[in-house]
Design a protein around this motif. Structure first.
Motif, PDB file in Angstrom:
ATOM      1  N   LYS A 245       0.905  -1.096   0.108  1.00 32.50           N
ATOM      2  CA  LYS A 245      -0.060  -0.031   0.132  1.00 32.50           C
ATOM      3  C   LYS A 245       0.793   1.272   0.027  1.00 32.50           C
ATOM      4  O   LYS A 245       1.975   1.074   0.501  1.00 32.50           O
ATOM      5  CB  LYS A 245      -0.872   0.134   1.110  1.00 32.50           C
ATOM      6  CG  LYS A 245      -2.078   1.260   1.162  1.00 32.50           C
ATOM      7  CD  LYS A 245      -2.848   1.067   2.527  1.00 32.50           C
ATOM      8  CE  LYS A 245      -2.168   1.793   3.541  1.00 32.50           C
ATOM      9  NZ  LYS A 245      -2.995   2.049   4.876  1.00 32.50           N
ATOM     10  N   ILE A 246       0.243   2.248  -0.595  1.00 32.99           N
ATOM     11  CA  ILE A 246       1.094   3.575  -0.537  1.00 32.99           C
ATOM     12  C   ILE A 246      -0.082   4.383   0.217  1.00 32.99           C
ATOM     13  O   ILE A 246      -1.351   4.539  -0.016  1.00 32.99           O
ATOM     14  CB  ILE A 246       1.579   4.315  -1.820  1.00 32.99           C
ATOM     15  CG1 ILE A 246       2.252   3.043  -2.660  1.00 32.99           C
ATOM     16  CG2 ILE A 246       1.973   5.694  -1.613  1.00 32.99           C
ATOM     17  CD1 ILE A 246       2.370   3.712  -4.063  1.00 32.99           C
ATOM     18  N   LEU A 247       0.323   5.248   1.104  1.00 31.77           N
ATOM     19  CA  LEU A 247      -0.297   6.169   2.097  1.00 31.77           C
ATOM     20  C   LEU A 247       0.137   7.395   1.426  1.00 31.77           C
ATOM     21  O   LEU A 247       1.151   7.809   1.279  1.00 31.77           O
ATOM     22  CB  LEU A 247       0.120   6.002   3.544  1.00 31.77           C
ATOM     23  CG  LEU A 247      -1.138   6.589   4.267  1.00 31.77           C
ATOM     24  CD1 LEU A 247      -2.479   6.204   4.197  1.00 31.77           C
ATOM     25  CD2 LEU A 247      -0.283   6.833   5.936  1.00 31.77           C
ATOM     26  N   VAL A 248      -1.011   8.437   0.987  1.00 30.10           N
ATOM     27  CA  VAL A 248      -0.560   9.434   0.354  1.00 30.10           C
ATOM     28  C   VAL A 248      -1.345  10.544   1.194  1.00 30.10           C
ATOM     29  O   VAL A 248      -2.347  10.745   1.530  1.00 30.10           O
ATOM     30  CB  VAL A 248      -1.404   9.775  -1.021  1.00 30.10           C
ATOM     31  CG1 VAL A 248      -2.789   9.121  -1.293  1.00 30.10           C
ATOM     32  CG2 VAL A 248      -0.912  11.007  -1.604  1.00 30.10           C
ATOM     33  N   MET A 249      -0.403  11.767   1.592  1.00 26.48           N
ATOM     34  CA  MET A 249      -0.780  12.487   2.524  1.00 26.48           C
ATOM     35  C   MET A 249      -0.797  13.951   2.249  1.00 26.48           C
ATOM     36  O   MET A 249       0.146  14.094   1.292  1.00 26.48           O
ATOM     37  CB  MET A 249       0.108  12.279   3.967  1.00 26.48           C
ATOM     38  CG  MET A 249      -0.150  10.871   4.445  1.00 26.48           C
ATOM     39  SD  MET A 249       1.095  10.953   6.084  1.00 26.48           S
ATOM     40  CE  MET A 249       1.018   8.937   6.399  1.00 26.48           C
ATOM     41  N   ASN A 250      -1.504  14.887   2.638  1.00 28.78           N
ATOM     42  CA  ASN A 250      -1.621  16.241   2.277  1.00 28.78           C
ATOM     43  C   ASN A 250      -1.791  16.523   0.636  1.00 28.78           C
ATOM     44  O   ASN A 250      -1.092  17.063   0.326  1.00 28.78           O
ATOM     45  CB  ASN A 250      -0.373  16.855   2.815  1.00 28.78           C
ATOM     46  CG  ASN A 250      -0.325  18.390   3.050  1.00 28.78           C
ATOM     47  OD1 ASN A 250      -1.600  18.879   3.209  1.00 28.78           O
ATOM     48  ND2 ASN A 250       0.709  18.990   2.689  1.00 28.78           N
TER      49      ASN A 250
ATOM     50  N   GLU B 155     -11.942  14.084  -0.596  1.00 31.41           N
ATOM     51  CA  GLU B 155     -11.672  15.381  -0.919  1.00 31.41           C
ATOM     52  C   GLU B 155     -11.540  15.960   0.520  1.00 31.41           C
ATOM     53  O   GLU B 155     -12.706  16.030   1.157  1.00 31.41           O
ATOM     54  CB  GLU B 155     -12.263  16.135  -1.793  1.00 31.41           C
ATOM     55  CG  GLU B 155     -11.744  17.398  -2.366  1.00 31.41           C
ATOM     56  CD  GLU B 155     -11.996  17.968  -3.829  1.00 31.41           C
ATOM     57  OE1 GLU B 155     -11.514  18.932  -4.212  1.00 31.41           O
ATOM     58  OE2 GLU B 155     -12.719  17.445  -4.188  1.00 31.41           O
ATOM     59  N   GLY B 156     -10.587  16.616   0.898  1.00 31.24           N
ATOM     60  CA  GLY B 156     -10.664  17.435   2.154  1.00 31.24           C
ATOM     61  C   GLY B 156      -9.812  16.474   3.216  1.00 31.24           C
ATOM     62  O   GLY B 156      -9.558  16.859   4.322  1.00 31.24           O
ATOM     63  N   SER B 157      -9.699  15.179   3.301  1.00 35.83           N
ATOM     64  CA  SER B 157      -9.230  14.352   4.079  1.00 35.83           C
ATOM     65  C   SER B 157      -7.913  14.364   4.104  1.00 35.83           C
ATOM     66  O   SER B 157      -7.062  14.735   3.181  1.00 35.83           O
ATOM     67  CB  SER B 157      -9.700  12.810   3.839  1.00 35.83           C
ATOM     68  OG  SER B 157     -10.961  12.834   3.861  1.00 35.83           O
ATOM     69  N   LEU B 158      -7.211  14.035   5.296  1.00 31.10           N
ATOM     70  CA  LEU B 158      -5.685  14.356   5.669  1.00 31.10           C
ATOM     71  C   LEU B 158      -5.018  13.162   4.735  1.00 31.10           C
ATOM     72  O   LEU B 158      -3.912  13.382   4.197  1.00 31.10           O
ATOM     73  CB  LEU B 158      -5.570  14.061   7.117  1.00 31.10           C
ATOM     74  CG  LEU B 158      -3.870  14.239   7.491  1.00 31.10           C
ATOM     75  CD1 LEU B 158      -3.504  15.527   7.364  1.00 31.10           C
ATOM     76  CD2 LEU B 158      -3.892  13.812   9.024  1.00 31.10           C
ATOM     77  N   ALA B 159      -5.337  12.141   4.535  1.00 28.91           N
ATOM     78  CA  ALA B 159      -4.687  10.914   3.995  1.00 28.91           C
ATOM     79  C   ALA B 159      -5.521  10.150   3.012  1.00 28.91           C
ATOM     80  O   ALA B 159      -6.752  10.107   3.235  1.00 28.91           O
ATOM     81  CB  ALA B 159      -4.026  10.150   5.067  1.00 28.91           C
ATOM     82  N   GLY B 160      -4.982   9.739   1.851  1.00 23.35           N
ATOM     83  CA  GLY B 160      -5.872   8.587   0.937  1.00 23.35           C
ATOM     84  C   GLY B 160      -4.885   7.391   1.112  1.00 23.35           C
ATOM     85  O   GLY B 160      -3.498   7.408   1.514  1.00 23.35           O
ATOM     86  N   GLU B 161      -5.437   6.291   0.794  1.00 23.04           N
ATOM     87  CA  GLU B 161      -4.953   5.076   0.713  1.00 23.04           C
ATOM     88  C   GLU B 161      -4.757   4.439  -0.795  1.00 23.04           C
ATOM     89  O   GLU B 161      -5.840   4.300  -1.228  1.00 23.04           O
ATOM     90  CB  GLU B 161      -5.534   4.081   1.565  1.00 23.04           C
ATOM     91  CG  GLU B 161      -5.640   4.508   3.248  1.00 23.04           C
ATOM     92  CD  GLU B 161      -5.953   3.656   4.047  1.00 23.04           C
ATOM     93  OE1 GLU B 161      -5.308   2.773   4.551  1.00 23.04           O
ATOM     94  OE2 GLU B 161      -7.232   4.160   4.385  1.00 23.04           O
ATOM     95  N   VAL B 162      -3.619   3.872  -1.111  1.00 25.99           N
ATOM     96  CA  VAL B 162      -3.431   3.464  -2.451  1.00 25.99           C
ATOM     97  C   VAL B 162      -2.910   2.083  -2.809  1.00 25.99           C
ATOM     98  O   VAL B 162      -2.099   1.672  -1.787  1.00 25.99           O
ATOM     99  CB  VAL B 162      -2.536   4.383  -3.268  1.00 25.99           C
ATOM    100  CG1 VAL B 162      -2.079   3.867  -4.673  1.00 25.99           C
ATOM    101  CG2 VAL B 162      -2.592   5.923  -3.053  1.00 25.99           C
ATOM    102  N   THR B 163      -3.804   1.344  -3.287  1.00 28.70           N
ATOM    103  CA  THR B 163      -3.583  -0.018  -3.580  1.00 28.70           C
ATOM    104  C   THR B 163      -3.636  -0.501  -4.981  1.00 28.70           C
ATOM    105  O   THR B 163      -4.061   0.208  -5.942  1.00 28.70           O
ATOM    106  CB  THR B 163      -4.568  -1.020  -2.859  1.00 28.70           C
ATOM    107  OG1 THR B 163      -5.967  -0.511  -3.007  1.00 28.70           O
ATOM    108  CG2 THR B 163      -4.378  -0.909  -1.200  1.00 28.70           C
ATOM    109  N   LYS B 164      -3.090  -1.718  -5.378  1.00 25.98           N
ATOM    110  CA  LYS B 164      -3.475  -2.193  -6.662  1.00 25.98           C
ATOM    111  C   LYS B 164      -4.816  -2.068  -7.238  1.00 25.98           C
ATOM    112  O   LYS B 164      -5.775  -2.269  -6.155  1.00 25.98           O
ATOM    113  CB  LYS B 164      -2.910  -3.531  -6.418  1.00 25.98           C
ATOM    114  CG  LYS B 164      -2.831  -4.311  -8.011  1.00 25.98           C
ATOM    115  CD  LYS B 164      -2.313  -5.912  -8.020  1.00 25.98           C
ATOM    116  CE  LYS B 164      -2.324  -6.445  -9.205  1.00 25.98           C
ATOM    117  NZ  LYS B 164      -1.787  -7.755  -8.975  1.00 25.98           N
ATOM    118  N   LYS B 165      -4.992  -1.856  -8.519  1.00 27.88           N
ATOM    119  CA  LYS B 165      -6.186  -1.664  -9.111  1.00 27.88           C
ATOM    120  C   LYS B 165      -7.212  -3.125  -8.660  1.00 27.88           C
ATOM    121  O   LYS B 165      -6.829  -4.012  -8.736  1.00 27.88           O
ATOM    122  CB  LYS B 165      -6.402  -1.512 -10.499  1.00 27.88           C
ATOM    123  CG  LYS B 165      -7.722  -1.124 -11.024  1.00 27.88           C
ATOM    124  CD  LYS B 165      -8.367   0.065 -10.690  1.00 27.88           C
ATOM    125  CE  LYS B 165      -9.602   0.371 -11.459  1.00 27.88           C
ATOM    126  NZ  LYS B 165      -9.999   1.710 -10.986  1.00 27.88           N
TER     127      LYS B 165
END
Length: 272
Positions: A158-163, A183-193
C-alpha cells in the motif's frame, strides 16, 4: 439473520483513530469468536504492529484471519502465514514517486510506501520537517527510509498519500491504481487496482463458503465503502463520514469511543 463473518474496521470504528482499541469492544468480540463467528479485522493497518493489540483476542481457531492494507494482504493468524497477497508492482510505485516531481502543485505531498518487506517502509522526505508523516511512525519499531534514486524499490502492499489534492489522486488513478480518498481528508490509501475491502470479503466468502448475506461489516471511512457494497449488513458508527452513513444499512447512535462495535455485536450477533 445468523451472521458468520464479522468484518471490523480498526481506526475510527473498533479502535480510536490511529490509536489503541476501545476496551469496551474486547469482551463482545471474544464472545462472538467463542460463538463460532469469524471475526476479521479488515483494515488499512499493517499486521505486525503492537498497536493492533491482537493478544487481547482468542484468534487460535482455524480460519482466524487478518486483512491488512485494505485487502492487499490476507493473513492466517493461527498458522502465521499469508493466504493471499496482491501488492503494487515496484515499477508502478516508482512512477507514483516520480509524479511528485512533475508539478509544483505536488511539492507538499507526502508518500509512505509499505513494502513487502515488513521491516521496510519508504517515504519521500525526512520525517523531521514533514507535515503528516510523523503520524504514521507510532505503528512501527523501525524508522522509515527516505527513498532515493540509487535505491532498489520493492513491490508495495500500500501507499499512503498525505496532504494530497484531487489532481494528484487523478494522476495515481491514471497509473491504474485504486485510490481511497475523500476530498479534504488528511490522507488517502492507494492499492493495486481492484484490491480493496470488498475484494477481501469476496475472497473470504469463497474461501469459507459463506454467503455475503451472512456478513456483517462495520466501518467509518472512505476505504470501507467497497466493503459496505458487499456485506449483507453494514453498520456505520455515529462518527463515520457522511458518505459512509449514506451507504450503511444501519447508522449507530453511538460513536466508536462510545462502544458502537460492542453494542452492535450485542444486538446483532449475541442477541442481547
Amino acid at each position: 439473520m445468523n451472521y458468520k463473518i464479522l468484518a471490523l474496521d480498526m481506526d475510527g470504528t473498533t479502535f480510536k483513530a490511529l490509536d489503541d482499541i476501545v476496551m469496551e469492544n474486547v469482551e463482545p468480540i471474544n464472545q462472538a469468536i467463542k460463538k463460532g463467528i469469524k471475526v476479521v479485522f479488515v483494515t488499512g493497518r499493517p499486521i505486525h504492529t503492537k498497536i493492533n493489540r491482537l493478544e487481547l483476542f482468542d484468534f487460535s481457531n482455524d480460519g482466524a484471519i487478518f486483512v491488512a492494507f485494505n485487502g492487499a494482504l490476507i493473513y492466517d493468524l493461527k498458522n502465521k502465514q499469508v493466504v493471499d497477497a496482491n501488492p503494487i508492482d515496484k515499477q508502478t510505485v516508482l512512477k507514483a514517486f516520480e509524479l511528485l516531481k512533475t508539478s509544483e502543485e505536488f511539492k507538499e505531498i507526502e508518500l509512505w510506501a509499505y513494502t513487502v518487506d515488513d521491516t521496510l517502509s519508504y517515504i519521500n522526505r525526512p520525517i523531521k520537517g514533514s507535515k503528516v508523516l510523523e503520524h504514521e511512525t507510532h505503528f512501527f519499531d523501525y524508522e522509515p527510509v527516505v527513498f532515493t534514486s540509487d535505491m532498489e524499490m520493492l513491490d508495495c502492499h500500500k501507499i499512503l498519500v498525505m496532504n494530497t489534492n484531487i489532481k494528484f489522486v487523478k494522476e495515481l488513478r491514471n497509473l491504474g491504481l485504486e485510490v481511497s480518498w475523500t476530498e479534504g481528508s488528511l490522507a488517502g490509501e492507494v492499492t493495486k487496482k481492484g484490491i480493496n475491502k470488498k475484494y477481501a470479503l469476496e475472497f473470504l466468502s469463497k474461501k469459507f463458503s459463506i454467503n455475503k448475506s451472512e456478513i456483517l461489516a462495520m466501518g467509518d471511512g472512505a476505504n470501507d465503502l467497497p466493503m459496505f457494497e458487499y456485506a449483507g449488513l453494514s453498520i456505520a458508527p455515529a462518527n463515520a463520514h457522511q458518505e459512509i452513513k449514506d451507504k450503511a444499512t444501519v447508522v449507530s447512535e453511538y460513536t466508536n469511543l462510545e462502544g458502537a462495535v460492542a453494542k452492535a455485536i450485542n444486538k446483532y450477533i449475541l442477541g442481547e
